[in-house]
Design an enzyme around this catalytic site. Structure first.
Site, PDB file in Angstrom:
ATOM      1  N   GLU A 225      25.902 -23.120  55.181  1.00 33.19           N
ATOM      2  CA  GLU A 225      24.991 -22.305  54.273  1.00 33.19           C
ATOM      3  C   GLU A 225      24.928 -21.688  52.492  1.00 33.19           C
ATOM      4  O   GLU A 225      24.360 -21.955  51.699  1.00 33.19           O
ATOM      5  CB  GLU A 225      25.312 -21.163  55.187  1.00 33.19           C
TER       6      GLU A 225
ATOM      7  N   GLU B 185      33.864  -9.278  51.310  1.00 34.78           N
ATOM      8  CA  GLU B 185      34.968  -8.595  52.019  1.00 34.78           C
ATOM      9  C   GLU B 185      35.116  -9.951  52.562  1.00 34.78           C
ATOM     10  O   GLU B 185      36.545 -10.365  52.793  1.00 34.78           O
ATOM     11  CB  GLU B 185      34.672  -7.573  53.198  1.00 34.78           C
TER      12      GLU B 185
HETATM   13  C1  FAD Z   1      19.085 -11.657  52.073  1.00 36.11           C
HETATM   14  C2  FAD Z   1      20.028 -11.423  53.188  1.00 36.11           C
HETATM   15  C3  FAD Z   1      19.594 -12.520  53.679  1.00 36.11           C
HETATM   16  C4  FAD Z   1      19.606 -12.311  55.168  1.00 36.11           C
HETATM   17  N1  FAD Z   1      18.695 -13.627  56.166  1.00 36.11           N
HETATM   18  C5  FAD Z   1      19.283 -13.289  57.459  1.00 36.11           C
HETATM   19  C6  FAD Z   1      18.472 -14.119  58.107  1.00 36.11           C
HETATM   20  O1  FAD Z   1      17.425 -14.883  57.899  1.00 36.11           O
HETATM   21  N2  FAD Z   1      18.756 -14.247  59.904  1.00 36.11           N
HETATM   22  C7  FAD Z   1      19.833 -13.946  59.587  1.00 36.11           C
HETATM   23  O2  FAD Z   1      20.543 -13.539  61.012  1.00 36.11           O
HETATM   24  N3  FAD Z   1      20.766 -12.675  59.316  1.00 36.11           N
HETATM   25  C8  FAD Z   1      20.531 -12.976  57.771  1.00 36.11           C
HETATM   26  N4  FAD Z   1      21.200 -11.575  57.063  1.00 36.11           N
HETATM   27  C9  FAD Z   1      21.893 -11.128  57.596  1.00 36.11           C
HETATM   28  C10 FAD Z   1      23.858 -11.351  57.075  1.00 36.11           C
HETATM   29  O3  FAD Z   1      24.485 -12.359  57.308  1.00 36.11           O
HETATM   30  C11 FAD Z   1      24.491 -10.373  57.692  1.00 36.11           C
HETATM   31  O4  FAD Z   1      23.582  -9.125  57.119  1.00 36.11           O
HETATM   32  C12 FAD Z   1      25.654 -10.113  57.524  1.00 36.11           C
HETATM   33  O5  FAD Z   1      26.258 -11.148  57.730  1.00 36.11           O
HETATM   34  C13 FAD Z   1      26.898  -9.131  57.488  1.00 36.11           C
HETATM   35  O6  FAD Z   1      26.763  -8.409  58.530  1.00 36.11           O
HETATM   36  P1  FAD Z   1      25.787  -7.516  58.625  1.00 36.11           P
HETATM   37  O7  FAD Z   1      24.735  -6.883  57.783  1.00 36.11           O
HETATM   38  O8  FAD Z   1      25.314  -6.400  60.047  1.00 36.11           O
HETATM   39  O9  FAD Z   1      26.894  -6.288  58.389  1.00 36.11           O
HETATM   40  P2  FAD Z   1      28.935  -5.848  58.866  1.00 36.11           P
HETATM   41  O10 FAD Z   1      28.552  -7.187  59.608  1.00 36.11           O
HETATM   42  O11 FAD Z   1      28.613  -4.303  59.828  1.00 36.11           O
HETATM   43  O12 FAD Z   1      29.900  -4.938  57.275  1.00 36.11           O
HETATM   44  C14 FAD Z   1      29.418  -4.394  57.163  1.00 36.11           C
HETATM   45  C15 FAD Z   1      30.081  -4.078  56.553  1.00 36.11           C
HETATM   46  O13 FAD Z   1      32.025  -3.802  57.231  1.00 36.11           O
HETATM   47  C16 FAD Z   1      32.492  -4.961  56.292  1.00 36.11           C
HETATM   48  N5  FAD Z   1      32.972  -5.743  56.993  1.00 36.11           N
HETATM   49  C17 FAD Z   1      33.051  -6.480  58.250  1.00 36.11           C
HETATM   50  N6  FAD Z   1      33.943  -7.294  58.631  1.00 36.11           N
HETATM   51  C18 FAD Z   1      34.436  -7.044  57.992  1.00 36.11           C
HETATM   52  C19 FAD Z   1      35.874  -6.917  58.192  1.00 36.11           C
HETATM   53  N7  FAD Z   1      36.773  -8.613  58.883  1.00 36.11           N
HETATM   54  N8  FAD Z   1      36.932  -7.560  57.373  1.00 36.11           N
HETATM   55  C20 FAD Z   1      36.981  -6.370  56.118  1.00 36.11           C
HETATM   56  N9  FAD Z   1      35.460  -5.421  56.072  1.00 36.11           N
HETATM   57  C21 FAD Z   1      34.857  -6.211  56.851  1.00 36.11           C
HETATM   58  C22 FAD Z   1      31.512  -5.794  55.349  1.00 36.11           C
HETATM   59  O14 FAD Z   1      31.621  -6.730  54.581  1.00 36.11           O
HETATM   60  C23 FAD Z   1      30.145  -4.928  55.484  1.00 36.11           C
HETATM   61  O15 FAD Z   1      30.239  -4.252  54.612  1.00 36.11           O
HETATM   62  C24 FAD Z   1      20.463 -11.909  55.638  1.00 36.11           C
HETATM   63  C25 FAD Z   1      21.067 -11.138  54.771  1.00 36.11           C
HETATM   64  C26 FAD Z   1      20.883 -10.098  53.084  1.00 36.11           C
HETATM   65  C27 FAD Z   1      21.704  -9.435  52.783  1.00 36.11           C
END
Ligand code: FAD
Length: 396
Positions: free
Chosen positions: A249, A380
């Site tokens: 990725e 993070e």
């Molecule tokens: C432009 C874009 C394109 C994307 N395209 C795809 C796609 O095509 N397919 C797909 O499957 N996904 C896609 N995603 C999703 C992306 O992989 C997720 O948004 C990302 O993995 C974060 O997961 P979440 O949004 O569930 O946030 P969460 O994991 O819920 O995190 C929320 C907050 O908590 C923090 N956090 C979480 N865990 C920890 C930890 N262990 N320690 C400290 N802080 C932590 C994070 O940094 C964040 O600030 C895309 C995202 C974006 C922004």
């Protein structure tokens, strides 16, 4: 590490430059040329452009030759990305995840039949792929995936929901991570499937981002039937296949080249904008901020060079890649903050308004730059990787 290119690498760089000059659409990158803007238009354009790259021998650059790729070395991939980005060629994001993620995953883990069926169509831009990994409660913690697949004979019946699925509305196929054993520990009991996006039972709802563009989607599955022949690897062993996908990725990009090109454009804007009766670039504070952005971009370039040197030395990217991703995404956000500040009160005038500075480009870029601090692992999460795996710090 070596900063100068050897003769062979310089020749390769010239070859990329010459091919792009000869093949980019006439007027590309000039104000007279209207680039595709809306997601549907971009993907449609990219299918044709990727075919052209394929015919020129540039598609699947890093894929092995036996699968139709070019077997390029990490430095060649890097030089290609650098030159491609420098010339402002069409963004590879718009071809979906086929060449970058699905192809390498299939090459590692697919059956011969799966490779024969899918790899050529990916390389020719004929089939666009999306990535169905994230769910409402499974993003950073992907192993929390809950979308359920029950096997009945030779068919998986899929029910559940994915979110943030980029290009899902335009994709032909999807790499899908599903839970096949709900009683197993969370990293076990997952299976990796290939889903034809025309299968009955799929509902796609666009999600409008803060940029105003609907690129993302929610994808719902209501008894979607996937033949077992579309499984990659073995049932309940999908986690390590997903790890292969994710390991690709963050590779193969040259973020410094884009940042440098954007900074040059931003300096052009600052020359045209007035601050107290003089061009903004005459203001010492503005000059200082622009110089700082230039220094930061240079640091990104040097770290990117160090990263590619590491890959050449060790044969694979290490956790230091997290440092590059964190650095360029945060540099990008700081630079876009500057773009907005330069505009002063005009920062509030958005795309579509004739008074918008530079067509409202920096408003859009400012909002979009936030995305890179989330996708491919949030900032993070990158900091956790750097702390634990690069610096060897203890877990909190
Ligand atoms: C432009 C874009 C394109 C994307 N395209 C795809 C796609 O095509 N397919 C797909 O499957 N996904 C896609 N995603 C999703 C992306 O992989 C997720 O948004 C990302 O993995 C974060 O997961 P979440 O949004 O569930 O946030 P969460 O994991 O819920 O995190 C929320 C907050 O908590 C923090 N956090 C979480 N865990 C920890 C930890 N262990 N320690 C400290 N802080 C932590 C994070 O940094 C964040 O600030 C895309 C995202 C974006 C922004």
């Amino acid at each position: 590490m070596e900063f100068r290119l050897n003769e062979e690498q310089s020749r390769f760089q010239r070859e990329v430059r010459a091919w792009l000059t000869a093949n980019l659409p006439p007027g590309w990158g000039t104000p007279a040329h209207r680039k595709p803007e809306e997601p549907a238009e971009k993907v449609a354009f990219m299918r044709g452009w990727y075919r052209k790259l394929h015919d020129g021998g540039w598609a699947g650059l890093h894929w092995p030759r036996e699968y139709g790729g070019r077997g390029a070395t990490p430095i060649e991939q890097f030089l290609f990305a650098e030159e491609y980005t420098r010339q402002g060629a069409p963004s590879m994001i718009d071809i979906g995840v086929g060449p970058g993620l699905t192809g390498p995953t299939l090459i590692h883990h697919g059956t011969d039949e799966q490779k024969r069926r899918f790899l050529p169509a990916i390389l020719k831009g004929e089939e666009v792929w999306c990535q169905g990994f994230s769910e409402p409660n499974a993003g950073s913690d992907l192993a929390n995936c809950r979308t359920r697949a029950e096997r009945v004979g030779d068919v998986f019946h899929v029910n559940g929901q994915k979110i943030w699925t980029s290009y899902a509305r335009y994709a032909d196929w999807c790499i899908l991570l599903v839970r096949t054993d709900p009683n197993a520990p969370k990293h076990k009991g997952l299976t990796f499937l290939l889903l034809d996006m025309k299968t009955p039972g799929i509902t796609i709802r666009p999600l409008v981002e803060m940029t105003g563009v609907a690129w993302f989607n929610e994808v719902f599955f209501d008894d979607v039937k996937i033949p077992a022949s579309m499984m990659i690897g073995r049932e309940n062993e999908g986690w390590h296949i997903a790890i292969t996908t994710l390991s690709h990725e963050r590779g193969g990009s040259a973020p410094h080249a884009r940042l440098a090109a954007e900074l040059r454009d931003m300096i052009g804007v600052a020359r045209g904008l007035g601050h107290g009766g003089a061009p903004a670039v005459a203001d010492p504070l503005v000059r200082q901020r622009l110089a700082q952005a230039w220094i930061e971009t240079e640091v990104v370039r040097l770290v990117a060079y160090r990263q590619v040197s590491e890959v050449m030395r060790r044969g694979q990217p290490g956790p230091e890649g997290s440092y590059l991703k964190l650095l360029w995404s945060e540099t990008d956000m700081r630079m876009k903050d500057l773009g907005i500040e330069l505009e002063g009160p005009y920062a509030a005038v958005d795309r579509g308004d004739p008074r918008a500075v530079d067509g409202g480009r920096w408003q859009y870029e400012y909002l979009w730059s936030r995305a890179a601090s989330i996708y491919a692992g949030t900032s993070e999460v990158q900091r956790n990787i750097i702390a634990q795996r690069v610096l060897g710090l203890p877990r909190a």
